[in-house]
Scaffold this motif. Structure first.
Motif, PDB file in Angstrom:
ATOM      1  N   GLY A   1       0.837  -1.182   0.000  1.00  0.00           N
ATOM      2  CA  GLY A   1       0.000   0.000   0.000  1.00  0.00           C
ATOM      3  C   GLY A   1       0.876   1.238   0.000  1.00  0.00           C
ATOM      4  O   GLY A   1       0.630   2.208   0.718  1.00  0.00           O
ATOM      5  N   CYS A   2       1.901   1.211  -0.833  1.00  0.00           N
ATOM      6  CA  CYS A   2       2.955   2.233  -0.801  1.00  0.00           C
ATOM      7  C   CYS A   2       2.513   3.570  -1.351  1.00  0.00           C
ATOM      8  O   CYS A   2       3.207   4.576  -1.187  1.00  0.00           O
ATOM      9  CB  CYS A   2       4.187   1.746  -1.553  1.00  0.00           C
ATOM     10  SG  CYS A   2       3.941   1.571  -3.348  1.00  0.00           S
TER      11      CYS A   2
ATOM     12  N   GLY B   1      14.181  -1.114  -1.337  1.00  0.00           N
ATOM     13  CA  GLY B   1      12.795  -1.459  -1.096  1.00  0.00           C
ATOM     14  C   GLY B   1      12.012  -1.857  -2.317  1.00  0.00           C
ATOM     15  O   GLY B   1      12.397  -1.579  -3.457  1.00  0.00           O
ATOM     16  N   VAL B   2      10.897  -2.517  -2.052  1.00  0.00           N
ATOM     17  CA  VAL B   2       9.896  -2.852  -3.062  1.00  0.00           C
ATOM     18  C   VAL B   2       8.567  -2.295  -2.582  1.00  0.00           C
ATOM     19  O   VAL B   2       8.146  -2.569  -1.454  1.00  0.00           O
ATOM     20  CB  VAL B   2       9.780  -4.367  -3.283  1.00  0.00           C
ATOM     21  CG1 VAL B   2       8.648  -4.676  -4.257  1.00  0.00           C
ATOM     22  CG2 VAL B   2      11.092  -4.942  -3.791  1.00  0.00           C
ATOM     23  N   GLY B   3       7.942  -1.488  -3.411  1.00  0.00           N
ATOM     24  CA  GLY B   3       6.638  -0.934  -3.083  1.00  0.00           C
ATOM     25  C   GLY B   3       5.549  -1.595  -3.899  1.00  0.00           C
ATOM     26  O   GLY B   3       5.706  -1.796  -5.109  1.00  0.00           O
ATOM     27  N   VAL B   4       4.459  -1.941  -3.253  1.00  0.00           N
ATOM     28  CA  VAL B   4       3.312  -2.578  -3.906  1.00  0.00           C
ATOM     29  C   VAL B   4       2.078  -1.738  -3.626  1.00  0.00           C
ATOM     30  O   VAL B   4       1.820  -1.362  -2.477  1.00  0.00           O
ATOM     31  CB  VAL B   4       3.094  -4.009  -3.372  1.00  0.00           C
ATOM     32  CG1 VAL B   4       1.840  -4.627  -3.991  1.00  0.00           C
ATOM     33  CG2 VAL B   4       4.309  -4.879  -3.637  1.00  0.00           C
ATOM     34  N   ASP B   5       1.316  -1.438  -4.656  1.00  0.00           N
ATOM     35  CA  ASP B   5       0.051  -0.745  -4.463  1.00  0.00           C
ATOM     36  C   ASP B   5      -0.930  -1.214  -5.528  1.00  0.00           C
ATOM     37  O   ASP B   5      -0.536  -1.528  -6.655  1.00  0.00           O
ATOM     38  CB  ASP B   5       0.225   0.774  -4.551  1.00  0.00           C
ATOM     39  CG  ASP B   5      -0.941   1.516  -3.903  1.00  0.00           C
ATOM     40  OD1 ASP B   5      -0.794   1.947  -2.744  1.00  0.00           O
ATOM     41  OD2 ASP B   5      -2.000   1.648  -4.548  1.00  0.00           O
ATOM     42  N   VAL B   6      -2.196  -1.235  -5.170  1.00  0.00           N
ATOM     43  CA  VAL B   6      -3.225  -1.728  -6.081  1.00  0.00           C
ATOM     44  C   VAL B   6      -3.593  -0.694  -7.147  1.00  0.00           C
ATOM     45  O   VAL B   6      -4.247  -1.031  -8.127  1.00  0.00           O
ATOM     46  CB  VAL B   6      -4.461  -2.165  -5.260  1.00  0.00           C
ATOM     47  CG1 VAL B   6      -5.210  -0.952  -4.729  1.00  0.00           C
ATOM     48  CG2 VAL B   6      -5.366  -3.080  -6.069  1.00  0.00           C
ATOM     49  N   SER B   7      -3.153   0.539  -6.963  1.00  0.00           N
ATOM     50  CA  SER B   7      -3.495   1.602  -7.897  1.00  0.00           C
ATOM     51  C   SER B   7      -2.405   1.809  -8.944  1.00  0.00           C
ATOM     52  O   SER B   7      -1.302   2.251  -8.621  1.00  0.00           O
ATOM     53  CB  SER B   7      -3.702   2.925  -7.140  1.00  0.00           C
ATOM     54  OG  SER B   7      -3.726   4.018  -8.032  1.00  0.00           O
TER      55      SER B   7
ATOM     56  N   ASP C   1      -2.202  -6.310  -5.346  1.00  0.00           N
ATOM     57  CA  ASP C   1      -3.187  -6.245  -4.267  1.00  0.00           C
ATOM     58  C   ASP C   1      -2.560  -6.793  -2.988  1.00  0.00           C
ATOM     59  O   ASP C   1      -2.142  -7.952  -2.942  1.00  0.00           O
ATOM     60  CB  ASP C   1      -4.411  -7.075  -4.656  1.00  0.00           C
ATOM     61  CG  ASP C   1      -5.616  -6.808  -3.763  1.00  0.00           C
ATOM     62  OD1 ASP C   1      -5.412  -6.489  -2.579  1.00  0.00           O
ATOM     63  OD2 ASP C   1      -6.756  -6.925  -4.266  1.00  0.00           O
ATOM     64  N   GLY C   2      -2.488  -5.968  -1.955  1.00  0.00           N
ATOM     65  CA  GLY C   2      -1.900  -6.391  -0.694  1.00  0.00           C
ATOM     66  C   GLY C   2      -2.617  -7.538  -0.036  1.00  0.00           C
ATOM     67  O   GLY C   2      -2.060  -8.212   0.837  1.00  0.00           O
ATOM     68  N   ARG C   3      -3.842  -7.806  -0.460  1.00  0.00           N
ATOM     69  CA  ARG C   3      -4.592  -8.938   0.091  1.00  0.00           C
ATOM     70  C   ARG C   3      -4.140 -10.259  -0.514  1.00  0.00           C
ATOM     71  O   ARG C   3      -4.508 -11.327  -0.016  1.00  0.00           O
ATOM     72  CB  ARG C   3      -6.088  -8.742  -0.185  1.00  0.00           C
ATOM     73  CG  ARG C   3      -6.658  -7.456   0.415  1.00  0.00           C
ATOM     74  CD  ARG C   3      -8.077  -7.188  -0.057  1.00  0.00           C
ATOM     75  NE  ARG C   3      -8.132  -6.968  -1.499  1.00  0.00           N
ATOM     76  CZ  ARG C   3      -9.258  -6.738  -2.170  1.00  0.00           C
ATOM     77  NH1 ARG C   3     -10.407  -6.722  -1.533  1.00  0.00           N
ATOM     78  NH2 ARG C   3      -9.228  -6.548  -3.476  1.00  0.00           N
ATOM     79  N   ARG C   4      -3.338 -10.180  -1.583  1.00  0.00           N
ATOM     80  CA  ARG C   4      -2.890 -11.392  -2.286  1.00  0.00           C
ATOM     81  C   ARG C   4      -1.409 -11.257  -2.639  1.00  0.00           C
ATOM     82  O   ARG C   4      -1.011 -11.376  -3.792  1.00  0.00           O
ATOM     83  CB  ARG C   4      -3.725 -11.599  -3.553  1.00  0.00           C
ATOM     84  CG  ARG C   4      -5.226 -11.661  -3.279  1.00  0.00           C
ATOM     85  CD  ARG C   4      -6.043 -11.750  -4.556  1.00  0.00           C
ATOM     86  NE  ARG C   4      -7.464 -11.701  -4.298  1.00  0.00           N
ATOM     87  CZ  ARG C   4      -8.184 -10.585  -4.227  1.00  0.00           C
ATOM     88  NH1 ARG C   4      -7.589  -9.407  -4.424  1.00  0.00           N
ATOM     89  NH2 ARG C   4      -9.478 -10.611  -3.982  1.00  0.00           N
TER      90      ARG C   4
ATOM     91  N   GLY D   1      -2.792   2.044   3.909  1.00  0.00           N
ATOM     92  CA  GLY D   1      -2.491   1.844   2.502  1.00  0.00           C
ATOM     93  C   GLY D   1      -2.865   0.463   2.000  1.00  0.00           C
ATOM     94  O   GLY D   1      -3.266   0.292   0.851  1.00  0.00           O
ATOM     95  N   GLY D   2      -2.739  -0.546   2.840  1.00  0.00           N
ATOM     96  CA  GLY D   2      -3.086  -1.896   2.423  1.00  0.00           C
ATOM     97  C   GLY D   2      -3.849  -2.659   3.478  1.00  0.00           C
ATOM     98  O   GLY D   2      -4.379  -3.732   3.228  1.00  0.00           O
ATOM     99  N   PHE D   3      -3.911  -2.112   4.690  1.00  0.00           N
ATOM    100  CA  PHE D   3      -4.537  -2.779   5.830  1.00  0.00           C
ATOM    101  C   PHE D   3      -5.634  -1.876   6.381  1.00  0.00           C
ATOM    102  O   PHE D   3      -5.550  -0.658   6.313  1.00  0.00           O
ATOM    103  CB  PHE D   3      -3.489  -3.043   6.914  1.00  0.00           C
ATOM    104  CG  PHE D   3      -4.040  -3.654   8.167  1.00  0.00           C
ATOM    105  CD1 PHE D   3      -4.223  -5.024   8.258  1.00  0.00           C
ATOM    106  CD2 PHE D   3      -4.365  -2.855   9.256  1.00  0.00           C
ATOM    107  CE1 PHE D   3      -4.730  -5.592   9.423  1.00  0.00           C
ATOM    108  CE2 PHE D   3      -4.873  -3.410  10.416  1.00  0.00           C
ATOM    109  CZ  PHE D   3      -5.058  -4.787  10.499  1.00  0.00           C
TER     110      PHE D   3
END
Length: 271
Positions: A76-77, A94-100, A121-124, A149-151
């Motif tokens: 959710g970066c 770092g590695v950033g993950v975001d669904v957008s 998707d932080g849920r997966r 951001g993801g939680f």
């Protein structure tokens, strides 16, 4: 039966009267905040909650004793604001993950050395392209999700987010989660907001500002937690909790938790 549990929601307004509110999107539905993020794009960092990045990073560096070289997963970066600051000082990777996709585009355009950003998707987390392999192998020293951001978007999927963070770090690695504080959320409802007293979900309909002064209204759902609930969630994911303190945007340096702390900051370690 609701996806949130066997009991139906019970929404209450700031006067403790029953009100009707839409249920959060279900487990299999897209994250509800994607349209909001796509609407804001590069203007995301103009939100008030994003103004305290430097102070948050300084507090995280001190709290986690980051000295540079650590590998960090940010779920959710958003625009990558925390990783960008950490790459400069003290020199974390770092590695950033975001669904957008819109926010990841902003993050990637910054071309930060030592950092990569990917849509997912932080849920997966186990199925997020380039991240999946290192998540499975515990390839990170630290994994976190900050500022909702993801939680905190659904009691049905929050355990999946924490489990993904736990799997991402090596044994002894650190997981950090911030979450809305249930006691604060219930005590400080304002006119127009509602709180599901059964499932601990806060709902508001809010106006969001985008590019060129455009404005749109969005439904927002945020799951709130007591400290005990947050600890249990981490323990169920194989984490030992080091501390739970109060926090809010721009203030991640607290040493205690009070009734009027808007958020919780949880620091845990993988067993």
């Amino acid at each position: 039966m609701s996806e949130q549990g066997a009991l139906p929601p019970s929404w209450r307004d700031h006067r403790d009267d029953r009100v009707e509110r839409p249920a959060p999107p279900g487990r299999a539905e897209p994250a509800f905040y994607v349209p909001l993020m796509e609407f804001q794009g590069a203007d995301y960092d103009r939100n008030a909650f994003a103004m305290g990045t430097a102070a948050e990073v300084a507090a995280l560096v001190a709290r986690l004793d980051l000295r540079g070289g650590e590998r960090i997963l940010d779920v959710g970066c958003g625009t990558g604001r925390h990783l960008r600051a950490l790459a400069s000082d003290p020199g974390c990777r770092g590695v950033g993950v975001d669904v957008s996709p819109a926010l990841i585009e902003v993050a990637a355009d910054a071309r930060v050395e030592g950092c990569t950003f990917t849509v997912g998707d932080g849920r997966r987390l186990g199925s997020v392209g380039a991240v999946a392999e290192v998540v499975t192998d515990g390839g990170f020293d630290v994994a976190w999700t900050l500022c909702q951001g993801g939680f905190g978007t659904s009691p049905a999927t929050d355990p999946d987010v924490v489990a993904g963070l736990a799997a991402a770090v090596r044994p002894g690695g650190v997981v950090v989660v911030t979450a809305f504080h249930a006691l604060f959320a219930a005590r400080h409802l304002v006119d127009g907001d509602a709180y599901d007293v059964v499932h601990g979900v806060h709902h508001q309909r809010t106006e969001v500002r985008g590019p060129d002064h455009a404005r749109r209204d969005f439904d927002l759902w945020t799951t709130a937690y007591t400290a005990r609930e947050a600890v249990r969630l981490c323990e169920d994911a194989g984490l030992d909790v080091r501390e739970v303190v109060g926090c809010e945007p721009g203030r991640y340096d607290a040493t205690a938790l009070g009734l009027d702390d808007p958020e919780l900051l949880v620091v845990a370690e993988r067993r």
